[in-house]
Design a protein around this motif. Structure first.
Motif, PDB file in Angstrom:
ATOM      1  N   GLY A 177       9.425  14.716   0.255  1.00  0.00           N
ATOM      2  CA  GLY A 177       9.877  15.920  -0.102  1.00  0.00           C
ATOM      3  C   GLY A 177      10.636  16.359  -1.180  1.00  0.00           C
ATOM      4  N   ARG A 178      11.100  15.260  -1.731  1.00  0.00           N
ATOM      5  CA  ARG A 178      11.340  15.622  -3.296  1.00  0.00           C
ATOM      6  C   ARG A 178      10.156  15.657  -4.190  1.00  0.00           C
ATOM      7  NH1 ARG A 178      14.211  17.682  -6.624  1.00  0.00           N
ATOM      8  NH2 ARG A 178      15.282  15.792  -8.109  1.00  0.00           N
ATOM      9  N   ILE A 179       9.580  14.730  -4.014  1.00  0.00           N
ATOM     10  CA  ILE A 179       8.313  14.630  -4.266  1.00  0.00           C
ATOM     11  C   ILE A 179       7.733  16.281  -4.986  1.00  0.00           C
ATOM     12  CG2 ILE A 179       5.975  13.947  -5.333  1.00  0.00           C
ATOM     13  CD1 ILE A 179       6.336  11.648  -3.693  1.00  0.00           C
ATOM     14  N   GLU A 180       7.061  16.810  -3.960  1.00  0.00           N
ATOM     15  CA  GLU A 180       6.714  18.462  -3.473  1.00  0.00           C
ATOM     16  C   GLU A 180       7.765  19.591  -3.747  1.00  0.00           C
ATOM     17  OE1 GLU A 180       6.192  18.289   0.630  1.00  0.00           O
ATOM     18  OE2 GLU A 180       4.613  17.498   0.846  1.00  0.00           O
ATOM     19  N   GLU A 181       9.447  18.809  -3.883  1.00  0.00           N
ATOM     20  CA  GLU A 181      10.359  20.003  -5.076  1.00  0.00           C
ATOM     21  C   GLU A 181      10.032  19.456  -6.350  1.00  0.00           C
ATOM     22  OE1 GLU A 181      14.843  20.152  -5.373  1.00  0.00           O
ATOM     23  OE2 GLU A 181      14.334  19.043  -3.266  1.00  0.00           O
ATOM     24  N   VAL A 182       9.613  18.787  -6.650  1.00  0.00           N
ATOM     25  CA  VAL A 182       9.754  18.678  -8.115  1.00  0.00           C
ATOM     26  C   VAL A 182       8.481  19.312  -8.378  1.00  0.00           C
ATOM     27  CG1 VAL A 182       9.220  16.640  -9.895  1.00  0.00           C
ATOM     28  CG2 VAL A 182      11.241  16.877  -8.657  1.00  0.00           C
ATOM     29  N   ALA A 208       8.166  23.223  -7.696  1.00  0.00           N
ATOM     30  CA  ALA A 208       9.069  23.870  -9.151  1.00  0.00           C
ATOM     31  C   ALA A 208       8.850  23.958 -10.665  1.00  0.00           C
ATOM     32  CB  ALA A 208      10.346  23.827  -8.802  1.00  0.00           C
ATOM     33  N   GLY A 209       7.256  23.261 -10.154  1.00  0.00           N
ATOM     34  CA  GLY A 209       6.818  23.317 -12.023  1.00  0.00           C
ATOM     35  C   GLY A 209       7.072  22.009 -12.680  1.00  0.00           C
ATOM     36  N   GLY A 210       7.933  21.111 -12.461  1.00  0.00           N
ATOM     37  CA  GLY A 210       8.229  20.210 -12.463  1.00  0.00           C
ATOM     38  C   GLY A 210       7.392  18.829 -12.971  1.00  0.00           C
ATOM     39  N   LYS A 211       7.754  17.621 -12.800  1.00  0.00           N
ATOM     40  CA  LYS A 211       6.133  16.564 -13.162  1.00  0.00           C
ATOM     41  C   LYS A 211       7.511  15.004 -13.397  1.00  0.00           C
ATOM     42  CE  LYS A 211       2.821  14.380 -15.874  1.00  0.00           C
ATOM     43  NZ  LYS A 211       2.258  14.351 -17.175  1.00  0.00           N
ATOM     44  N   HIS A 254       1.238  -1.156   0.578  1.00  0.00           N
ATOM     45  CA  HIS A 254       0.162  -0.295  -0.029  1.00  0.00           C
ATOM     46  C   HIS A 254       0.883   1.239   0.310  1.00  0.00           C
ATOM     47  CE1 HIS A 254      -3.040   2.962   1.035  1.00  0.00           C
ATOM     48  NE2 HIS A 254      -2.809   3.037   1.693  1.00  0.00           N
ATOM     49  N   TYR A 255       1.782   1.308   0.308  1.00  0.00           N
ATOM     50  CA  TYR A 255       2.927   2.262   0.884  1.00  0.00           C
ATOM     51  C   TYR A 255       3.238   2.597  -0.155  1.00  0.00           C
ATOM     52  CZ  TYR A 255       6.441   6.006   2.603  1.00  0.00           C
ATOM     53  OH  TYR A 255       6.874   6.829   2.462  1.00  0.00           O
ATOM     54  N   VAL A 256       4.274   1.944  -0.959  1.00  0.00           N
ATOM     55  CA  VAL A 256       4.365   2.214  -2.773  1.00  0.00           C
ATOM     56  C   VAL A 256       3.503   2.798  -3.770  1.00  0.00           C
ATOM     57  CG1 VAL A 256       5.295   0.581  -4.393  1.00  0.00           C
ATOM     58  CG2 VAL A 256       6.891  -0.070  -2.106  1.00  0.00           C
ATOM     59  N   ASP A 257       2.014   2.119  -3.137  1.00  0.00           N
ATOM     60  CA  ASP A 257       1.315   2.548  -4.169  1.00  0.00           C
ATOM     61  C   ASP A 257       1.050   3.969  -4.343  1.00  0.00           C
ATOM     62  OD1 ASP A 257       1.200  -0.185  -5.340  1.00  0.00           O
ATOM     63  OD2 ASP A 257      -0.830  -0.664  -4.279  1.00  0.00           O
ATOM     64  N   THR A 258       1.226   4.121  -2.620  1.00  0.00           N
ATOM     65  CA  THR A 258       0.468   5.615  -2.411  1.00  0.00           C
ATOM     66  C   THR A 258       1.755   6.517  -2.832  1.00  0.00           C
ATOM     67  OG1 THR A 258      -0.256   5.076  -0.165  1.00  0.00           O
ATOM     68  CG2 THR A 258       0.395   7.587  -0.591  1.00  0.00           C
ATOM     69  N   VAL A 259       3.296   6.157  -2.726  1.00  0.00           N
ATOM     70  CA  VAL A 259       4.339   6.942  -4.069  1.00  0.00           C
ATOM     71  C   VAL A 259       3.738   6.653  -4.846  1.00  0.00           C
ATOM     72  CG1 VAL A 259       6.524   6.410  -4.157  1.00  0.00           C
ATOM     73  CG2 VAL A 259       6.342   5.995  -1.320  1.00  0.00           C
ATOM     74  N   ASN A 260       3.445   5.950  -5.644  1.00  0.00           N
ATOM     75  CA  ASN A 260       3.146   5.962  -7.088  1.00  0.00           C
ATOM     76  C   ASN A 260       2.187   7.273  -7.151  1.00  0.00           C
ATOM     77  OD1 ASN A 260       5.575   4.156  -7.618  1.00  0.00           O
ATOM     78  ND2 ASN A 260       3.478   2.310  -8.208  1.00  0.00           N
ATOM     79  N   TYR A 261       1.070   7.508  -6.087  1.00  0.00           N
ATOM     80  CA  TYR A 261       0.017   7.661  -6.712  1.00  0.00           C
ATOM     81  C   TYR A 261       0.789   9.278  -6.510  1.00  0.00           C
ATOM     82  CZ  TYR A 261      -3.732  10.743  -5.921  1.00  0.00           C
ATOM     83  OH  TYR A 261      -4.632  12.132  -6.117  1.00  0.00           O
ATOM     84  N   ALA A 262       1.402   9.165  -6.000  1.00  0.00           N
ATOM     85  CA  ALA A 262       1.831  10.892  -5.198  1.00  0.00           C
ATOM     86  C   ALA A 262       3.095  11.421  -6.741  1.00  0.00           C
ATOM     87  CB  ALA A 262       3.296  10.828  -3.989  1.00  0.00           C
ATOM     88  N   MET A 263       4.378  10.416  -6.886  1.00  0.00           N
ATOM     89  CA  MET A 263       4.940  10.795  -8.316  1.00  0.00           C
ATOM     90  C   MET A 263       3.884  11.590  -9.648  1.00  0.00           C
ATOM     91  SD  MET A 263       8.152   8.350  -7.508  1.00  0.00           S
ATOM     92  CE  MET A 263       7.984   6.725  -7.421  1.00  0.00           C
ATOM     93  N   ALA A 264       3.063  10.591  -9.689  1.00  0.00           N
ATOM     94  CA  ALA A 264       2.139  10.777 -10.523  1.00  0.00           C
ATOM     95  C   ALA A 264       1.326  12.260 -10.706  1.00  0.00           C
ATOM     96  CB  ALA A 264       0.852   9.154 -11.004  1.00  0.00           C
ATOM     97  N   GLU A 278      -0.243  14.252   0.241  1.00  0.00           N
ATOM     98  CA  GLU A 278      -1.352  14.274   1.437  1.00  0.00           C
ATOM     99  C   GLU A 278      -1.432  12.914   2.272  1.00  0.00           C
ATOM    100  OE1 GLU A 278      -2.750  15.613   4.820  1.00  0.00           O
ATOM    101  OE2 GLU A 278      -1.883  16.574   3.120  1.00  0.00           O
ATOM    102  N   SER A 279      -1.705  12.073   1.527  1.00  0.00           N
ATOM    103  CA  SER A 279      -1.878  10.105   1.239  1.00  0.00           C
ATOM    104  C   SER A 279      -0.528   9.673   2.086  1.00  0.00           C
ATOM    105  CB  SER A 279      -2.427   9.782   0.706  1.00  0.00           C
ATOM    106  OG  SER A 279      -3.991   9.969   0.103  1.00  0.00           O
ATOM    107  N   LEU A 280       0.855  10.448   1.246  1.00  0.00           N
ATOM    108  CA  LEU A 280       2.202   9.778   1.417  1.00  0.00           C
ATOM    109  C   LEU A 280       2.479  10.295   3.211  1.00  0.00           C
ATOM    110  CD1 LEU A 280       4.400   7.592   0.353  1.00  0.00           C
ATOM    111  CD2 LEU A 280       5.124   9.989  -0.683  1.00  0.00           C
ATOM    112  N   ARG A 281       2.050  11.896   2.795  1.00  0.00           N
ATOM    113  CA  ARG A 281       2.074  12.301   4.554  1.00  0.00           C
ATOM    114  C   ARG A 281       1.127  10.964   5.600  1.00  0.00           C
ATOM    115  NH1 ARG A 281       1.128  17.299   3.407  1.00  0.00           N
ATOM    116  NH2 ARG A 281       3.626  17.495   3.039  1.00  0.00           N
ATOM    117  N   ARG A 282       0.307  11.266   5.851  1.00  0.00           N
ATOM    118  CA  ARG A 282      -0.175  10.465   6.458  1.00  0.00           C
ATOM    119  C   ARG A 282       0.204   9.677   6.603  1.00  0.00           C
ATOM    120  NH1 ARG A 282      -4.692  13.065   4.400  1.00  0.00           N
ATOM    121  NH2 ARG A 282      -4.991  10.471   3.165  1.00  0.00           N
TER     122      ARG A 282
END
Length: 92
Positions: free
Chosen positions: A52-57, A60-63, A19-29, A34-38
């Motif tokens: 933090g890295r996902i939020e940073e990217v 900054a307008g990245g993807k 589930h955690y990995v699925d949540t990481v994948n969702y956050a990256m996409a 928010e779900s990852l933080r919880r």
């Protein structure tokens, strides 16, 4: 979070890892962490670094693109007491 991930057994921990990995994948996409933080705890520096890295990217307008992470294997590593350690093989 899946009901089967709510527990203290090795089986629950394995479900939580997937589930955690699925949540990481969702956050990256999506950039929505928010779900990852919880799922993380304040003491988990790895969790904070991933989030933090996902939020940073995205901030900054990245993807982020790609298939994401795939859990290949999970294995229970016996430890004394109630601690559950799960070894995880991930393909990225």
């Amino acid at each position: 979070m899946p009901a089967k991930a709510r527990g203290t057994t090795a089986a629950s921990a394995k479900v939580f890892v997937r589930h955690y990995v699925d949540t990481v994948n969702y956050a990256m996409a999506t950039g929505d962490t928010e779900s990852l933080r919880r799922l993380g705890t304040p003491s988990c520096s790895t969790c904070a670094a991933i989030q933090g890295r996902i939020e940073e990217v995205y901030g900054a307008g990245g993807k982020l693109s790609g298939k994401g992470w795939t859990v290949i294997t999970t294995s229970h590593v016996p430890l004394p007491g109630k601690t559950v350690l799960i070894g995880v093989g991930i393909s990225i």
